[in-house]
Write a protein that holds these residues in place. Structure first.
Motif, PDB file in Angstrom:
ATOM      1  N   ASP A 110     -30.519 -68.678  86.434  1.00  0.00           N
ATOM      2  CA  ASP A 110     -31.963 -68.931  86.455  1.00  0.00           C
ATOM      3  C   ASP A 110     -32.683 -68.035  85.451  1.00  0.00           C
ATOM      4  OD1 ASP A 110     -34.499 -69.807  87.205  1.00  0.00           O
ATOM      5  OD2 ASP A 110     -34.568 -68.610  89.033  1.00  0.00           O
ATOM      6  N   TYR A 121     -35.199 -75.615  89.073  1.00  0.00           N
ATOM      7  CA  TYR A 121     -34.028 -74.902  89.611  1.00  0.00           C
ATOM      8  C   TYR A 121     -34.502 -73.768  90.504  1.00  0.00           C
ATOM      9  CZ  TYR A 121     -29.483 -72.573  89.721  1.00  0.00           C
ATOM     10  OH  TYR A 121     -28.296 -72.019  90.121  1.00  0.00           O
ATOM     11  N   SER A 160     -33.138 -70.853  92.409  1.00  0.00           N
ATOM     12  CA  SER A 160     -31.999 -69.984  92.720  1.00  0.00           C
ATOM     13  C   SER A 160     -32.175 -69.272  94.054  1.00  0.00           C
ATOM     14  CB  SER A 160     -31.793 -68.956  91.607  1.00  0.00           C
ATOM     15  OG  SER A 160     -32.910 -68.102  91.501  1.00  0.00           O
TER      16      SER A 160
END
Length: 138
Positions: A95, A112, A114
């Motif tokens: 990330d 995304y 994480s």
């Protein structure tokens, strides 16, 4: 004086103990702040500090990575196996690495999550080894 509804929703009580249930609540609160703190009205998508602070070149991504490492530290204290800890570190590293790319990294931070992935790893461990910490939502 009455507190606005939005302020009440963000109000969280975070325990300071070392029990698995307290750790679970702290990590869930941190994940909420980093990944789902604010809803973008037009898109109806929740974003958190990870995506917002990530707009600051390089420094923003490093700051949110350090906040994500806190979850790994808590996981270590819970006794998570090393391979799961490394998996969590890899999520944060991936990330952070992609997030440092100008424009594309900001879009990536938006998609995304994480910290959500790491929370799932910790929840799975807690559900298996400390089932009394489960929260039944209904």
């Amino acid at each position: 004086m009455e507190v606005p509804k939005t302020a009440r929703r963000m109000e969280m009580q975070v325990p300071l103990g070392t029990s698995p249930a307290d750790v679970r609540q702290r990590i869930e609160a941190m994940e909420k702040i980093l990944e789902r703190a604010v809803t973008i009205p037009v898109l109806r998508r929740k974003v958190g500090l990870d995506a917002i602070v990530g707009l600051i070149p390089f420094a923003g991504d490093l700051l949110t990575a350090m906040m994500g490492i806190y979850a790994v530290w808590e996981a270590r204290n819970l006794g998570l196996p090393r391979w799961k800890q490394w998996r969590m570190i890899a999520n944060i590293g991936f990330d952070t690495a992609i997030g440092t790319i100008p424009v594309a990294g900001d879009l990536f931070d938006f998609l995304y999550r994480s910290n959500t992935r790491n929370l799932k790893i910790i929840r799975a461990h807690l559900d298996r080894h400390h089932p009394e910490t489960r929260v039944i939502e209904g």
